[in-house]
Design a protein around this motif. Structure first.
Motif, PDB file in Angstrom:
ATOM      1  N   GLU A 180      16.541  -8.673 113.486  1.00  0.00           N
ATOM      2  CA  GLU A 180      16.661  -7.399 112.772  1.00  0.00           C
ATOM      3  C   GLU A 180      17.149  -7.586 111.341  1.00  0.00           C
ATOM      4  O   GLU A 180      16.719  -6.878 110.424  1.00  0.00           O
ATOM      5  CB  GLU A 180      17.609  -6.477 113.541  1.00  0.00           C
ATOM      6  CG  GLU A 180      17.689  -5.066 113.006  1.00  0.00           C
ATOM      7  CD  GLU A 180      18.552  -4.170 113.865  1.00  0.00           C
ATOM      8  OE1 GLU A 180      18.672  -2.980 113.545  1.00  0.00           O
ATOM      9  OE2 GLU A 180      19.113  -4.669 114.867  1.00  0.00           O
ATOM     10  N   ASP A 181      18.046  -8.571 111.121  1.00  0.00           N
ATOM     11  CA  ASP A 181      18.566  -8.797 109.770  1.00  0.00           C
ATOM     12  C   ASP A 181      17.694  -9.754 108.960  1.00  0.00           C
ATOM     13  O   ASP A 181      18.073 -10.167 107.856  1.00  0.00           O
ATOM     14  CB  ASP A 181      20.006  -9.313 109.829  1.00  0.00           C
ATOM     15  CG  ASP A 181      20.117 -10.623 110.604  1.00  0.00           C
ATOM     16  OD1 ASP A 181      19.063 -11.177 110.995  1.00  0.00           O
ATOM     17  OD2 ASP A 181      21.248 -11.082 110.823  1.00  0.00           O
ATOM     18  N   GLN A 182      16.533 -10.144 109.517  1.00  0.00           N
ATOM     19  CA  GLN A 182      15.554 -10.985 108.826  1.00  0.00           C
ATOM     20  C   GLN A 182      16.034 -12.421 108.576  1.00  0.00           C
ATOM     21  O   GLN A 182      15.434 -13.155 107.791  1.00  0.00           O
ATOM     22  CB  GLN A 182      15.161 -10.361 107.471  1.00  0.00           C
ATOM     23  CG  GLN A 182      14.717  -8.917 107.544  1.00  0.00           C
ATOM     24  CD  GLN A 182      13.329  -8.763 108.145  1.00  0.00           C
ATOM     25  OE1 GLN A 182      12.374  -9.363 107.683  1.00  0.00           O
ATOM     26  NE2 GLN A 182      13.229  -7.941 109.173  1.00  0.00           N
ATOM     27  N   THR A 183      17.098 -12.848 109.240  1.00  0.00           N
ATOM     28  CA  THR A 183      17.641 -14.186 108.975  1.00  0.00           C
ATOM     29  C   THR A 183      17.082 -15.253 109.908  1.00  0.00           C
ATOM     30  O   THR A 183      17.160 -16.444 109.604  1.00  0.00           O
ATOM     31  CB  THR A 183      19.173 -14.179 109.096  1.00  0.00           C
ATOM     32  OG1 THR A 183      19.535 -13.766 110.427  1.00  0.00           O
ATOM     33  CG2 THR A 183      19.790 -13.236 108.071  1.00  0.00           C
ATOM     34  N   MET A 184      16.538 -14.855 111.053  1.00  0.00           N
ATOM     35  CA  MET A 184      16.020 -15.822 112.021  1.00  0.00           C
ATOM     36  C   MET A 184      14.582 -15.476 112.379  1.00  0.00           C
ATOM     37  O   MET A 184      14.275 -14.324 112.697  1.00  0.00           O
ATOM     38  CB  MET A 184      16.892 -15.856 113.278  1.00  0.00           C
ATOM     39  CG  MET A 184      18.253 -16.485 113.066  1.00  0.00           C
ATOM     40  SD  MET A 184      19.188 -16.620 114.607  1.00  0.00           S
ATOM     41  CE  MET A 184      19.538 -14.889 114.927  1.00  0.00           C
ATOM     42  N   LYS A 185      13.727 -16.475 112.311  1.00  0.00           N
ATOM     43  CA  LYS A 185      12.318 -16.289 112.623  1.00  0.00           C
ATOM     44  C   LYS A 185      11.893 -17.337 113.646  1.00  0.00           C
ATOM     45  O   LYS A 185      12.058 -18.538 113.433  1.00  0.00           O
ATOM     46  CB  LYS A 185      11.472 -16.417 111.356  1.00  0.00           C
ATOM     47  CG  LYS A 185       9.984 -16.166 111.583  1.00  0.00           C
ATOM     48  CD  LYS A 185       9.175 -16.459 110.326  1.00  0.00           C
ATOM     49  CE  LYS A 185       9.470 -15.469 109.234  1.00  0.00           C
ATOM     50  NZ  LYS A 185       8.568 -15.674 108.058  1.00  0.00           N
ATOM     51  N   LEU A 186      11.353 -16.871 114.767  1.00  0.00           N
ATOM     52  CA  LEU A 186      10.845 -17.765 115.809  1.00  0.00           C
ATOM     53  C   LEU A 186       9.351 -17.934 115.598  1.00  0.00           C
ATOM     54  O   LEU A 186       8.563 -17.033 115.874  1.00  0.00           O
ATOM     55  CB  LEU A 186      11.134 -17.187 117.193  1.00  0.00           C
ATOM     56  CG  LEU A 186      12.611 -17.101 117.574  1.00  0.00           C
ATOM     57  CD1 LEU A 186      12.786 -16.283 118.838  1.00  0.00           C
ATOM     58  CD2 LEU A 186      13.200 -18.482 117.753  1.00  0.00           C
ATOM     59  N   ILE A 187       8.977 -19.097 115.101  1.00  0.00           N
ATOM     60  CA  ILE A 187       7.597 -19.362 114.730  1.00  0.00           C
ATOM     61  C   ILE A 187       7.222 -20.764 115.196  1.00  0.00           C
ATOM     62  O   ILE A 187       8.094 -21.583 115.521  1.00  0.00           O
ATOM     63  CB  ILE A 187       7.430 -19.208 113.194  1.00  0.00           C
ATOM     64  CG1 ILE A 187       5.963 -19.101 112.808  1.00  0.00           C
ATOM     65  CG2 ILE A 187       8.137 -20.329 112.451  1.00  0.00           C
ATOM     66  CD1 ILE A 187       5.753 -18.656 111.363  1.00  0.00           C
ATOM     67  N   LYS A 188       5.953 -21.050 115.239  1.00  0.00           N
ATOM     68  CA  LYS A 188       5.475 -22.350 115.711  1.00  0.00           C
ATOM     69  C   LYS A 188       6.157 -23.499 114.973  1.00  0.00           C
ATOM     70  O   LYS A 188       6.373 -23.438 113.769  1.00  0.00           O
ATOM     71  CB  LYS A 188       3.961 -22.450 115.530  1.00  0.00           C
ATOM     72  CG  LYS A 188       3.361 -23.735 116.070  1.00  0.00           C
ATOM     73  CD  LYS A 188       1.854 -23.765 115.893  1.00  0.00           C
ATOM     74  CE  LYS A 188       1.280 -25.077 116.403  1.00  0.00           C
ATOM     75  NZ  LYS A 188      -0.191 -25.145 116.233  1.00  0.00           N
ATOM     76  N   ASP A 189       6.508 -24.543 115.748  1.00  0.00           N
ATOM     77  CA  ASP A 189       7.121 -25.792 115.281  1.00  0.00           C
ATOM     78  C   ASP A 189       8.624 -25.695 115.042  1.00  0.00           C
ATOM     79  O   ASP A 189       9.252 -26.702 114.703  1.00  0.00           O
ATOM     80  CB  ASP A 189       6.445 -26.325 114.008  1.00  0.00           C
ATOM     81  CG  ASP A 189       5.011 -26.752 114.265  1.00  0.00           C
ATOM     82  OD1 ASP A 189       4.712 -27.163 115.406  1.00  0.00           O
ATOM     83  OD2 ASP A 189       4.187 -26.671 113.338  1.00  0.00           O
ATOM     84  N   GLU A 190       9.228 -24.513 115.237  1.00  0.00           N
ATOM     85  CA  GLU A 190      10.683 -24.413 115.119  1.00  0.00           C
ATOM     86  C   GLU A 190      11.345 -25.020 116.359  1.00  0.00           C
ATOM     87  O   GLU A 190      10.807 -24.968 117.459  1.00  0.00           O
ATOM     88  CB  GLU A 190      11.121 -22.953 114.969  1.00  0.00           C
ATOM     89  CG  GLU A 190      10.776 -22.334 113.628  1.00  0.00           C
ATOM     90  CD  GLU A 190      11.645 -22.853 112.498  1.00  0.00           C
ATOM     91  OE1 GLU A 190      12.613 -23.590 112.772  1.00  0.00           O
ATOM     92  OE2 GLU A 190      11.356 -22.524 111.333  1.00  0.00           O
ATOM     93  N   GLN A 191      12.549 -25.595 116.164  1.00  0.00           N
ATOM     94  CA  GLN A 191      13.319 -26.158 117.268  1.00  0.00           C
ATOM     95  C   GLN A 191      14.163 -25.059 117.910  1.00  0.00           C
ATOM     96  O   GLN A 191      14.809 -24.278 117.204  1.00  0.00           O
ATOM     97  CB  GLN A 191      14.236 -27.275 116.762  1.00  0.00           C
ATOM     98  CG  GLN A 191      13.510 -28.421 116.079  1.00  0.00           C
ATOM     99  CD  GLN A 191      12.715 -29.264 117.060  1.00  0.00           C
ATOM    100  OE1 GLN A 191      13.107 -29.428 118.213  1.00  0.00           O
ATOM    101  NE2 GLN A 191      11.600 -29.800 116.605  1.00  0.00           N
ATOM    102  N   VAL A 192      14.151 -25.005 119.238  1.00  0.00           N
ATOM    103  CA  VAL A 192      14.915 -23.977 119.942  1.00  0.00           C
ATOM    104  C   VAL A 192      15.659 -24.575 121.129  1.00  0.00           C
ATOM    105  O   VAL A 192      15.270 -25.608 121.667  1.00  0.00           O
ATOM    106  CB  VAL A 192      14.006 -22.830 120.449  1.00  0.00           C
ATOM    107  CG1 VAL A 192      13.454 -22.026 119.300  1.00  0.00           C
ATOM    108  CG2 VAL A 192      12.899 -23.361 121.324  1.00  0.00           C
ATOM    109  N   ARG A 193      16.730 -23.900 121.501  1.00  0.00           N
ATOM    110  CA  ARG A 193      17.482 -24.248 122.714  1.00  0.00           C
ATOM    111  C   ARG A 193      17.266 -23.118 123.712  1.00  0.00           C
ATOM    112  O   ARG A 193      17.510 -21.951 123.407  1.00  0.00           O
ATOM    113  CB  ARG A 193      18.963 -24.427 122.383  1.00  0.00           C
ATOM    114  CG  ARG A 193      19.825 -24.864 123.551  1.00  0.00           C
ATOM    115  CD  ARG A 193      21.090 -25.524 123.046  1.00  0.00           C
ATOM    116  NE  ARG A 193      20.780 -26.812 122.426  1.00  0.00           N
ATOM    117  CZ  ARG A 193      21.530 -27.361 121.468  1.00  0.00           C
ATOM    118  NH1 ARG A 193      22.603 -26.742 121.024  1.00  0.00           N
ATOM    119  NH2 ARG A 193      21.190 -28.539 120.962  1.00  0.00           N
TER     120      ARG A 193
END
Length: 208
Positions: free
Chosen positions: A167-180
């Motif tokens: 919502e605050d535009q600071t995090m984007k989940l997109i292809k090739d990003e590392q996630v836990r």
């Protein structure tokens, strides 16, 4: 090494119109060590008569590697690597074709995650349409539906490529990003393992 797995989605997955696929890498990192184990296993190799003779043991060893490494082994998980061959039985001749069967006992490194465990991965796909199958993946893929995201994330299907954004535009989940991601459901089938994940809890999601 990567494993090729063809996943046919079960009916309950197709009900979620939006999802992210997390591609779990095979490299043994500090986070993933809990998912790897040494196992004592058995495998039967069948050879036709033309291979009987000098070099039989080497042929059996090579056949074992080709037939089990990178393959799914039911409740055991994915066989990553054969590390030792403990015993090769005497061959038993088949009555019909004259081939011989050899029972090989061996040790292997296997990859076997469990429900409620947390692992690191890489987003390999973000999509708004559920395909009937996915191919060319590592030993495990974790599927995260829109229910597995924090409430402040929204899906942007018209972007190229599509993504989830906070919502605050600071995090984007997109292809090739590392996630836990945390495994919330794990289905072990005859030829594959299907995992559903979540990034809703604390300390999950994007990381550097």
């Amino acid at each position: 090494m990567p494993v090729l797995v063809l996943i046919n989605f079960p009916p309950y997955l197709s009900k979620n119109p939006k999802y992210i696929i997390i591609n779990i890498k095979v490299e043994i990192s500090q986070t993933l060590q809990l998912f790897f184990a040494h196992k004592d296993l058995e495998h039967e190799v069948s050879l036709p008569p033309k291979f009987f003779g000098p070099g039989l043991k080497q042929i059996l060893t090579r056949s074992l590697y080709m037939e089990v490494e990178g393959k799914f082994h039911g409740q055991t998980g994915y066989i990553i690597s054969v590390v030792n061959i403990d015993n090769i039985s005497r061959g038993v001749i088949e009555d019909t074709f004259g081939a011989a069967k050899f029972l090989i006992k061996y040790k292997a490194i296997v990859f076997r995650p469990f429900k409620n465990q947390v692992l690191d991965g890489k987003i390999s796909e973000v999509n708004s349409v559920m395909d009937s199958h996915v191919s060319d993946c590592g030993p495990l893929r974790v599927f995260i539906s829109n229910h597995g995201f924090p409430d402040e994330f929204t899906f942007e299907p018209n972007s190229n490529p599509p993504y989830y954004i906070s919502e605050d535009q600071t995090m984007k989940l997109i292809k090739d990003e590392q996630v836990r991601v945390k495994i919330v459901n794990l289905s072990v089938q005859a030829s594959e393992m299907i995992a559903l994940g979540s990034i809703k809890e604390d300390y999950l999601g994007l990381f550097m």
